[in-house]
Design a protein around this motif. Structure first.
Motif, mmCIF file in Angstrom:
data_model
loop_
_atom_site.group_PDB
_atom_site.id
_atom_site.type_symbol
_atom_site.label_atom_id
_atom_site.label_comp_id
_atom_site.label_asym_id
_atom_site.label_seq_id
_atom_site.Cartn_x
_atom_site.Cartn_y
_atom_site.Cartn_z
ATOM 1 N N ILE A 140 31.818 46.749 -0.469
ATOM 2 C CA ILE A 140 31.108 47.539 0.525
ATOM 3 C C ILE A 140 31.876 48.831 0.796
ATOM 4 O O ILE A 140 33.036 48.982 0.385
ATOM 5 N N ASP A 160 27.609 55.735 7.852
ATOM 6 C CA ASP A 160 26.830 55.077 6.801
ATOM 7 C C ASP A 160 27.596 53.843 6.340
ATOM 8 O O ASP A 160 28.829 53.778 6.416
ATOM 9 N N GLY A 182 27.202 50.586 3.157
ATOM 10 C CA GLY A 182 26.402 50.103 2.034
ATOM 11 C C GLY A 182 27.261 49.341 1.042
ATOM 12 O O GLY A 182 28.367 48.901 1.346
ATOM 13 N N GLU A 183 26.754 49.181 -0.178
ATOM 14 C CA GLU A 183 27.471 48.454 -1.224
ATOM 15 C C GLU A 183 27.781 49.375 -2.389
ATOM 16 O O GLU A 183 27.121 50.398 -2.596
ATOM 17 N N SER A 191 26.571 53.601 -5.770
ATOM 18 C CA SER A 191 26.620 53.175 -4.368
ATOM 19 C C SER A 191 25.251 53.362 -3.745
ATOM 20 O O SER A 191 24.532 54.315 -4.057
ATOM 21 N N GLN A 192 24.893 52.442 -2.876
ATOM 22 C CA GLN A 192 23.630 52.545 -2.151
ATOM 23 C C GLN A 192 23.859 52.181 -0.688
ATOM 24 O O GLN A 192 24.426 51.135 -0.374
ATOM 25 N N HIS A 250 22.864 51.028 3.028
ATOM 26 C CA HIS A 250 21.899 50.111 3.634
ATOM 27 C C HIS A 250 21.477 50.555 5.032
ATOM 28 O O HIS A 250 20.491 50.048 5.564
ATOM 29 N N LYS A 251 22.199 51.479 5.604
ATOM 30 C CA LYS A 251 21.855 51.961 6.934
ATOM 31 C C LYS A 251 20.810 53.065 6.838
ATOM 32 O O LYS A 251 20.910 53.962 5.996
ATOM 33 N N ASN A 252 19.800 52.992 7.690
ATOM 34 C CA ASN A 252 18.838 54.082 7.803
ATOM 35 C C ASN A 252 19.509 55.214 8.580
ATOM 36 O O ASN A 252 19.705 55.115 9.787
ATOM 37 N N THR A 285 12.347 56.214 6.765
ATOM 38 C CA THR A 285 13.709 55.812 6.428
ATOM 39 C C THR A 285 14.335 56.807 5.465
ATOM 40 O O THR A 285 13.640 57.485 4.699
ATOM 41 N N ARG A 333 18.057 56.619 3.037
ATOM 42 C CA ARG A 333 19.275 55.908 2.688
ATOM 43 C C ARG A 333 19.936 56.598 1.499
ATOM 44 O O ARG A 333 19.250 57.031 0.577
ATOM 45 N N ARG A 391 21.936 57.242 -1.932
ATOM 46 C CA ARG A 391 22.058 56.657 -3.265
ATOM 47 C C ARG A 391 22.889 57.620 -4.107
ATOM 48 O O ARG A 391 22.675 58.828 -4.072
#
Length: 204
Positions: free
Chosen positions: A117, A150, A152-153, A171-172, A174-176, A186, A188, A190
């Motif tokens: 993460i 932010d 994410g993973e 990486s992406q 997950h938080k809006n 939304t 997010r 990327r």
């Protein structure tokens, strides 16, 4: 942001206390876009740089990876039929936490796969429309369009050859990060990156 830097400094001290651990300097090129409700997008080019440390876990092939990275993200929304084009540029300070698997020869090539993460803090962000000189501050404390934080993973895969590492990362978020969520909109982050790392110090 201060908490992120403090955690990073503590991790650097931890790396030196474990055998077969190492500290790398990493540079790379990024291609990013905004996921969610931002359609008609093309990739935005950017870069990243920072320090990464690998802490060896026991006598096996598992490592704990963390560090501090400066990276650019964003995207380009191009709706050509309406003559409308928006460019988003966001600069982040990121703190990743990953579990890494290294396999292969210790003295030659070693393949590495990592997953974990990340936490990100937006340092600066701007949006321009139709290539104009007028820009919007995306990370304003109250009026900005996007939240600064932010999470994410993060995925890594690459190969080590002596003190040089070459790899790909994705990486992406997950938080809006969109502050105003009218009609359940939304946004997010990327990002895909090509990375080059050089080992500064190995702890045997």
């Amino acid at each position: 942001m201060k908490k992120i830097i403090i955690v990073f400094i503590c991790l650097l001290f931890c790396v030196s206390g474990f055998s077969q651990s190492q500290i790398d300097v990493r540079l790379g090129f990024t291609a990013s876009f905004l996921g969610g409700d931002y359609n008609h997008q093309t990739l935005r080019a950017g870069g990243l740089g920072g320090i990464i440390g690998d802490i060896h876990l026991g006598d096996g092939v598992w490592y704990l990876r963390s560090g501090l990275l400066y990276c650019t993200k964003g995207g380009i929304q191009d709706i050509s039929e309406y003559g409308y084009k928006q460019s988003f540029c966001m600069n982040y300070l990121e703190l990743p936490f990953q579990v890494a698997l290294k396999f292969g020869s210790k003295n030659r090539k070693r393949f590495c796969a990592a997953y974990g993460i990340f936490w990100g803090y937006g340092l600066a962000g701007k949006m321009s429309c139709n290539n104009s000189d007028l820009t919007t501050n995306l990370f304003g404390d109250e009026q900005g369009d996007f939240y600064k934080f932010d999470v994410g993973e993060h995925f890594d895969f690459g190969v080590n050859c002596n003190r040089v590492y070459i790899g790909l990362s994705f990486s992406q978020g997950h938080k809006n990060i969109l502050r105003y969520t009218e009609a359940s909109s939304t946004a997010r982050t990327r990002s895909l990156s090509l990375n080059l790392a050089i080992t500064l110090k190995k702890f045997d």
